[in-house]
Design an enzyme around this catalytic site. Structure first.
Site, PDB file in Angstrom:
ATOM      1  N   ASP A 256       0.860  -1.190   0.000  1.00 43.97           N
ATOM      2  CA  ASP A 256       0.000   0.000   0.000  1.00 43.97           C
ATOM      3  C   ASP A 256       0.893   1.236   0.000  1.00 43.97           C
ATOM      4  OD1 ASP A 256      -3.138   0.821   1.200  1.00 43.97           O
ATOM      5  OD2 ASP A 256      -1.529   2.302   1.221  1.00 43.97           O
TER       6      ASP A 256
ATOM      7  N   ASP B  33      -4.066   2.416  -4.967  1.00 42.24           N
ATOM      8  CA  ASP B  33      -2.717   2.422  -4.385  1.00 42.24           C
ATOM      9  C   ASP B  33      -2.360   1.136  -3.648  1.00 42.24           C
ATOM     10  OD1 ASP B  33      -3.950   2.684  -1.849  1.00 42.24           O
ATOM     11  OD2 ASP B  33      -2.402   4.066  -1.150  1.00 42.24           O
ATOM     12  N   GLU B  34      -3.106   0.063  -3.874  1.00 39.26           N
ATOM     13  CA  GLU B  34      -2.713  -1.160  -3.172  1.00 39.26           C
ATOM     14  C   GLU B  34      -2.990  -2.428  -3.971  1.00 39.26           C
ATOM     15  OE1 GLU B  34      -5.660  -1.924   0.336  1.00 39.26           O
ATOM     16  OE2 GLU B  34      -5.606   0.197  -0.176  1.00 39.26           O
TER      17      GLU B  34
HETATM   18  P1  TTP Z   1      -5.286   5.031   1.421  1.00 37.57           P
HETATM   19  O1  TTP Z   1      -4.273   4.010   1.019  1.00 37.57           O
HETATM   20  O2  TTP Z   1      -6.377   4.606   2.330  1.00 37.57           O
HETATM   21  O3  TTP Z   1      -4.587   6.265   2.169  1.00 37.57           O
HETATM   22  P2  TTP Z   1      -3.235   7.016   1.798  1.00 37.57           P
HETATM   23  O4  TTP Z   1      -2.448   6.287   0.760  1.00 37.57           O
HETATM   24  O5  TTP Z   1      -3.528   8.441   1.496  1.00 37.57           O
HETATM   25  O6  TTP Z   1      -2.476   6.999   3.204  1.00 37.57           O
HETATM   26  P3  TTP Z   1      -1.784   5.751   3.936  1.00 37.57           P
HETATM   27  O7  TTP Z   1      -0.343   6.147   4.082  1.00 37.57           O
HETATM   28  O8  TTP Z   1      -2.486   5.658   5.242  1.00 37.57           O
HETATM   29  O9  TTP Z   1      -1.990   4.551   3.060  1.00 37.57           O
HETATM   30  O10 TTP Z   1      -5.969   5.654   0.154  1.00 37.57           O
HETATM   31  C1  TTP Z   1      -5.303   5.812  -1.097  1.00 37.57           C
HETATM   32  C2  TTP Z   1      -5.756   7.085  -1.773  1.00 37.57           C
HETATM   33  O11 TTP Z   1      -7.175   7.071  -1.954  1.00 37.57           O
HETATM   34  C3  TTP Z   1      -5.464   8.335  -0.974  1.00 37.57           C
HETATM   35  O12 TTP Z   1      -4.140   8.816  -1.188  1.00 37.57           O
HETATM   36  C4  TTP Z   1      -6.525   9.281  -1.468  1.00 37.57           C
HETATM   37  C5  TTP Z   1      -7.700   8.384  -1.796  1.00 37.57           C
HETATM   38  N1  TTP Z   1      -8.688   8.441  -0.688  1.00 37.57           N
HETATM   39  C6  TTP Z   1      -9.734   9.355  -0.763  1.00 37.57           C
HETATM   40  O13 TTP Z   1      -9.839  10.086  -1.763  1.00 37.57           O
HETATM   41  N2  TTP Z   1     -10.631   9.428   0.257  1.00 37.57           N
HETATM   42  C7  TTP Z   1     -10.541   8.644   1.389  1.00 37.57           C
HETATM   43  O14 TTP Z   1     -11.389   8.750   2.306  1.00 37.57           O
HETATM   44  C8  TTP Z   1      -9.456   7.700   1.469  1.00 37.57           C
HETATM   45  C9  TTP Z   1      -9.311   6.827   2.689  1.00 37.57           C
HETATM   46  C10 TTP Z   1      -8.571   7.636   0.409  1.00 37.57           C
HETATM   47 MG    MG Z   2      -2.151   4.199   0.928  1.00 35.76          MG
HETATM   48 MG    MG Z   3      -4.789   2.097   0.112  1.00 32.14          MG
END
Ligand code: TTP
Ligand code: MG
Ligand code: MG
Length: 366
Positions: free
Chosen positions: A14, A114-115
């Site tokens: 991720d 992103d994962e």
């Molecule tokens: P995530 O992988 O949940 O979060 P992240 O990558 O920003 O942070 P982390 O380091 O905790 O993994 O989500 C991936 C992308 O999805 C995030 O960069 C933006 C988008 N997203 C939204 O637009 N709204 C949301 O509520 C979430 C959780 C994510």
């Molecule tokens: Mg992330």
């Molecule tokens: Mg994610």
């Protein structure tokens, strides 16, 4: 089959603060400042929500989903960067990263922008030490080639690997060997378990279940009584670190469209009119991509910013526009009957896609 032969090795990758990290990469001057990526609503001004923020901004309490106005207030005394989402950039970078990850996997499943989960069992020959080295290699390659950090969880199944990836963010690497899976999960708050949303979390807390370990101690019969057969069994297995779901290729995640209404409303006809436009657009992308879908869903953001979704799985795949329209209308009407909230945003999505030609790459769709 011996235990070793049955043990799978799964890596879940991720990206860290993905949208904000992409922005930092493109604009090195943002580094060391709080960066907040925002979804501004069609209403103009500061109206809208935070998509994500870098870890500096998170220290000030900024979180995904929070109103932009609140994030501005939290950051009022520092020099912070507020940016609108640039999906095209994120999709392009995501596509590049996913193709790097595929190179490391025997089985590959992209789970969001992103994962992804990678089945690496065969290439590491069931060996978790080798898997750890492989995961370090992945992190290095993504850093070298894409200048981005990610977090990785390595575990005997997708469920524990995903929780492992979130365990030491950012830039983390967590390896959970099969013998430790249950103990690893045990102290974690119940909300960390995949499938426990805010509503289920509340139910769990009312039952005195605060941690995943508390859940693991409940009798399966009791969980089935509260949550029904399917979820009851799932929660029981998951809390015990058991997840046999395979890592499977998905040709594409979904095609979706969402929009903000001109004003909050409870008028079905008004919302349905907007929904029709979205359906038309989604249908066009289905046909252009020669896809067929099997699930139709609607997303609703209510006046209080609460998010709701309703999904229906059809008996078979279709690309029929009337089916898409009829099912999404029905889901909307059913939602509105059961809720007194005004609707702020409405969206539609099709999932469970099958494709006649699998030529199109995932990153072309969002
Ligand atoms: P995530 O992988 O949940 O979060 P992240 O990558 O920003 O942070 P982390 O380091 O905790 O993994 O989500 C991936 C992308 O999805 C995030 O960069 C933006 C988008 N997203 C939204 O637009 N709204 C949301 O509520 C979430 C959780 C994510
Ligand atoms: Mg992330
Ligand atoms: Mg994610």
């Amino acid at each position: 089959m011996s235990t070793l032969e049955k043990t799978r090795v799964i890596a879940h990758v991720d990206l860290d603060y993905f949208f904000a990290q992409c922005e930092e990469r493109e604009n090195p001057t943002y580094k060391d400042k709080p960066v907040v990526v925002c979804v501004y609503s069609a209403r103009g001004g500061e109206s809208g929500a935070v998509s994500t923020a870098n870890y500096i901004a998170r220290k000030f309490g900024v979180k995904s989903g929070m109103p932009i106005v609140l994030a501005k207030r939290l950051l009022k005394d520092v020099e912070a960067v507020f940016l609108p989402v640039n999906h095209e950039l994120y999709r392009r970078i995501s596509g590049e990263i996913m193709s790097i990850l595929r190179g490391y996997a025997d089985g590959f499943e992209q789970e969001s922008i992103d994962e992804a989960s990678l089945d690496v069992t065969d290439r590491v020959e069931h060996d978790f030490n080798r898997a750890k080295a492989l995961a370090s290699g992945i992190k290095n390659e993504i850093l070298d080639k894409e200048r981005l950090t990610c977090s990785i969880g390595v575990a005997p199944n997708k469920l524990v690997a995903k929780i492992g990836a979130g365990f030491q963010k950012p830039n983390g690497l967590t390896v959970v060997i099969p013998e430790d899976a249950k103990n690893f999960l045990s102290p974690l708050p119940i909300g960390k378990l995949y499938g426990v949303g805010r509503k289920t979390e509340k139910t769990m807390l009312e039952l005195g279940i605060k941690t995943i370990g508390d859940l693991a101690q409940r009798r399966i019969e009791d969980l089935i009584k509260v949550f029904g057969m399917k979820l009851g069994i799932y929660f029981h297995d998951a809390a015990n670190g058991i997840d046999e779901s395979p890592v499977h290729e998905r040709s594409i995640l979904q095609i979706s469209r969402i929009t903000t209404l001109k004003e909050d409303t409870r008028d079905v006809d008004e919302v349905a009119e907007e929904l029709d436009r979205l359906c038309e657009d989604v249908h066009k992308r289905v046909v252009d991509g020669t896809f067929r879908f099997r699930s139709v869903g609607i997303m609703i953001v209510a006046e209080n910013m609460s998010i709701h979704s309703r999904t229906r799985t059809l008996n078979s795949h279709t690309n029929d526009s009337e089916t898409l329209r009829a099912v999404s209308h029905e889901l909307l009407e059913r939602f509105m009957k059961g809720s007194h909230l005004n609707i702020r945003r409405i969206g539609v999505r099709v999932t469970d896609l099958s494709s006649a030609s699998k030529q199109k790459s995932l990153s072309e769709y969002g």
